[in-house]
Design a protein around this motif. Structure first.
Motif, PDB file in Angstrom:
ATOM      1  N   ARG A   1       7.086  28.991 -17.196  1.00 25.29           N
ATOM      2  CA  ARG A   1       7.183  30.377 -17.667  1.00 25.29           C
ATOM      3  C   ARG A   1       7.134  31.385 -16.518  1.00 25.29           C
ATOM      4  N   CYS A   2       6.162  31.210 -15.603  1.00 25.28           N
ATOM      5  CA  CYS A   2       5.983  32.223 -14.558  1.00 25.28           C
ATOM      6  C   CYS A   2       6.235  31.714 -13.146  1.00 25.28           C
ATOM      7  N   GLY A   3       6.280  30.392 -12.956  1.00 24.98           N
ATOM      8  CA  GLY A   3       6.581  29.847 -11.634  1.00 24.98           C
ATOM      9  C   GLY A   3       5.383  29.557 -10.758  1.00 24.98           C
ATOM     10  N   VAL A   4       4.173  29.795 -11.222  1.00 21.12           N
ATOM     11  CA  VAL A   4       2.967  29.498 -10.443  1.00 21.12           C
ATOM     12  C   VAL A   4       2.834  27.990 -10.298  1.00 21.12           C
ATOM     13  N   ALA A   5       2.318  27.528  -9.172  1.00 21.91           N
ATOM     14  CA  ALA A   5       2.170  26.094  -8.929  1.00 21.91           C
ATOM     15  C   ALA A   5       1.095  25.503  -9.838  1.00 21.91           C
ATOM     16  N   ILE A   6       1.452  24.409 -10.533  1.00 22.25           N
ATOM     17  CA  ILE A   6       0.514  23.700 -11.411  1.00 22.25           C
ATOM     18  C   ILE A   6       0.579  22.213 -11.104  1.00 22.25           C
ATOM     19  N   VAL A   7      -0.412  21.463 -11.564  1.00 29.33           N
ATOM     20  CA  VAL A   7      -0.440  20.027 -11.296  1.00 29.33           C
ATOM     21  C   VAL A   7      -0.324  19.184 -12.561  1.00 29.33           C
ATOM     22  N   ARG A   8      -0.380  19.808 -13.739  1.00 32.84           N
ATOM     23  CA  ARG A   8      -0.174  19.055 -14.981  1.00 32.84           C
ATOM     24  C   ARG A   8       0.311  19.973 -16.078  1.00 32.84           C
ATOM     25  N   GLY A   9       0.999  19.382 -17.043  1.00 27.45           N
ATOM     26  CA  GLY A   9       1.502  20.161 -18.172  1.00 27.45           C
ATOM     27  C   GLY A   9       2.780  20.908 -17.847  1.00 27.45           C
ATOM     28  N   ARG A  10       3.105  21.858 -18.722  1.00 30.19           N
ATOM     29  CA  ARG A  10       4.315  22.650 -18.544  1.00 30.19           C
ATOM     30  C   ARG A  10       4.013  24.090 -18.155  1.00 30.19           C
ATOM     31  N   PHE A  11       2.811  24.576 -18.526  1.00 25.18           N
ATOM     32  CA  PHE A  11       2.460  25.971 -18.299  1.00 25.18           C
ATOM     33  C   PHE A  11       1.119  26.079 -17.584  1.00 25.18           C
ATOM     34  N   CYS A  12       0.942  27.169 -16.836  1.00 26.70           N
ATOM     35  CA  CYS A  12      -0.334  27.424 -16.165  1.00 26.70           C
ATOM     36  C   CYS A  12      -1.345  27.932 -17.192  1.00 26.70           C
ATOM     37  N   ALA A  13      -2.610  28.009 -16.802  1.00 32.70           N
ATOM     38  CA  ALA A  13      -3.675  28.406 -17.722  1.00 32.70           C
ATOM     39  C   ALA A  13      -3.478  29.828 -18.246  1.00 32.70           C
ATOM     40  N   SER A  14      -3.051  30.756 -17.391  1.00 32.46           N
ATOM     41  CA  SER A  14      -2.878  32.133 -17.858  1.00 32.46           C
ATOM     42  C   SER A  14      -1.714  32.253 -18.836  1.00 32.46           C
ATOM     43  N   CYS A  15      -0.647  31.510 -18.618  1.00 30.32           N
ATOM     44  CA  CYS A  15       0.477  31.539 -19.564  1.00 30.32           C
ATOM     45  C   CYS A  15       0.078  30.912 -20.904  1.00 30.32           C
ATOM     46  N   ILE A  16      -0.705  29.841 -20.859  1.00 29.83           N
ATOM     47  CA  ILE A  16      -1.183  29.224 -22.096  1.00 29.83           C
ATOM     48  C   ILE A  16      -2.028  30.214 -22.874  1.00 29.83           C
ATOM     49  N   GLU A  17      -2.914  30.910 -22.177  1.00 28.48           N
ATOM     50  CA  GLU A  17      -3.771  31.895 -22.848  1.00 28.48           C
ATOM     51  C   GLU A  17      -2.946  33.030 -23.441  1.00 28.48           C
ATOM     52  N   GLN A  18      -1.962  33.487 -22.690  1.00 26.08           N
ATOM     53  CA  GLN A  18      -1.109  34.563 -23.186  1.00 26.08           C
ATOM     54  C   GLN A  18      -0.286  34.101 -24.396  1.00 26.08           C
ATOM     55  N   LEU A  19       0.209  32.883 -24.363  1.00 25.10           N
ATOM     56  CA  LEU A  19       0.952  32.352 -25.508  1.00 25.10           C
ATOM     57  C   LEU A  19       0.059  32.235 -26.740  1.00 25.10           C
ATOM     58  N   LYS A  20      -1.184  31.799 -26.544  1.00 25.58           N
ATOM     59  CA  LYS A  20      -2.133  31.722 -27.660  1.00 25.58           C
ATOM     60  C   LYS A  20      -2.370  33.101 -28.260  1.00 25.58           C
ATOM     61  N   ASN A  21      -2.579  34.094 -27.398  1.00 30.75           N
ATOM     62  CA  ASN A  21      -2.809  35.464 -27.880  1.00 30.75           C
ATOM     63  C   ASN A  21      -1.587  35.998 -28.619  1.00 30.75           C
ATOM     64  N   ASP A  22      -0.398  35.708 -28.090  1.00 31.61           N
ATOM     65  CA  ASP A  22       0.827  36.149 -28.755  1.00 31.61           C
ATOM     66  C   ASP A  22       0.968  35.512 -30.129  1.00 31.61           C
ATOM     67  N   LEU A  23       0.626  34.230 -30.238  1.00 31.33           N
ATOM     68  CA  LEU A  23       0.691  33.553 -31.529  1.00 31.33           C
ATOM     69  C   LEU A  23      -0.308  34.136 -32.521  1.00 31.33           C
ATOM     70  N   LYS A  24      -1.531  34.405 -32.043  1.00 30.66           N
ATOM     71  CA  LYS A  24      -2.544  35.014 -32.917  1.00 30.66           C
ATOM     72  C   LYS A  24      -2.079  36.377 -33.403  1.00 30.66           C
ATOM     73  N   HIS A  25      -1.532  37.175 -32.489  1.00 33.90           N
ATOM     74  CA  HIS A  25      -1.045  38.498 -32.847  1.00 33.90           C
ATOM     75  C   HIS A  25       0.081  38.393 -33.866  1.00 33.90           C
ATOM     76  N   HIS A  26       0.988  37.467 -33.646  1.00 33.76           N
ATOM     77  CA  HIS A  26       2.112  37.276 -34.559  1.00 33.76           C
ATOM     78  C   HIS A  26       1.617  36.851 -35.944  1.00 33.76           C
ATOM     79  N   GLU A  27       0.671  35.922 -35.997  1.00 37.65           N
ATOM     80  CA  GLU A  27       0.139  35.458 -37.275  1.00 37.65           C
ATOM     81  C   GLU A  27      -0.572  36.583 -38.023  1.00 37.65           C
ATOM     82  N   SER A  28      -1.372  37.371 -37.311  1.00 34.39           N
ATOM     83  CA  SER A  28      -2.079  38.467 -37.988  1.00 34.39           C
ATOM     84  C   SER A  28      -1.092  39.528 -38.458  1.00 34.39           C
ATOM     85  N   HIS A  29      -0.076  39.790 -37.665  1.00 33.72           N
ATOM     86  CA  HIS A  29       0.952  40.760 -38.046  1.00 33.72           C
ATOM     87  C   HIS A  29       1.733  40.250 -39.257  1.00 33.72           C
ATOM     88  N   LYS A  30       2.019  38.966 -39.257  1.00 35.23           N
ATOM     89  CA  LYS A  30       2.756  38.351 -40.358  1.00 35.23           C
ATOM     90  C   LYS A  30       1.936  38.422 -41.653  1.00 35.23           C
TER      91      LYS A  30
END
Length: 135
Positions: A87-116
Motif C-alpha cells: 500500500r505505502c511502500g515501507v519496508a516490511i518483513v512479513r505479510g502484505r501490509f505494514c502495521a500502520s496500513c493495517i491499522e488504517q484499513l481497520k479504521n476505514d472498515l469500522k468507519h464504513h460499517e458504522s456509516h453503513k
C-alpha cells in the motif's frame, strides 16, 4: 488430475498441478533461488539488503520477494531482507501490509460499517397503516 493452464511467467500452456508456472520456469526459479541462497549463506552477506542482493546476483526483485513471502528465505536468518508494503511502500518483513496500513484499513472498515449501519437505519421505511371503510 491437473488442468490445462497458461504459465503466469511465460504464457506457455502446461498441465497445472500444484504450481502456477510451467516446469521450465520452475527450473529457472529454482536456479535463481540457489544463486540467492548461496550468496546469502556467506557470513559477510547475511545482512545484505534487497538492493545489494539484486546487484550481486542479478535475480529480479519480484522473484526474491516471492522467495521471502513463501518462506523459502527467512527474515529471521537474514535480518535486512525486507520488501515493500503493497500500500505505502515501507519496508516490511512479513505479510502484505505494514502495521500502520493495517491499522488504517481497520479504521476505514469500522468507519464504513458504522456509516453503513446509520444509513440503513435512516433509510428505513416508515410504517404505513391503511384503514378501510366498511359501509
Amino acid at each position: 488430475m491437473g488442468e490445462l493452464a497458461n504459465c503466469s511467467r511465460c504464457g506457455t500452456v502446461f498441465v497445472k498441478t500444484a504450481r502456477d508456472i510451467c516446469p521450465s520456469c520452475y527450473k529457472e526459479e529454482e536456479q535463481a533461488f540457489q544463486v540467492v541462497y548461496r550468496f546469502l549463506r556467506k557470513r559477510e552477506n547475511r545482512e545484505a539488503t534487497m538492493n545489494e542482493i539484486i546487484k550481486a546476483t542479478g535475480v529480479e526483485e519480484a522473484l526474491i520477494i516471492k522467495f521471502v513471502k513463501t518462506g523459502r528465505l527467512r527474515t529471521s536468518e537474514f535480518p535486512k531482507l525486507a520488501y515493500p508494503c503493497e500500500r505505502c511502500g515501507v519496508a516490511i518483513v512479513r505479510g502484505r501490509f505494514c502495521a500502520s496500513c493495517i491499522e488504517q484499513l481497520k479504521n476505514d472498515l469500522k468507519h464504513h460499517e458504522s456509516h453503513k449501519q446509520s444509513d440503513s437505519a435512516a433509510n428505513k421505511p416508515e410504517a404505513v397503516y391503511y384503514s378501510f371503510d366498511y359501509e
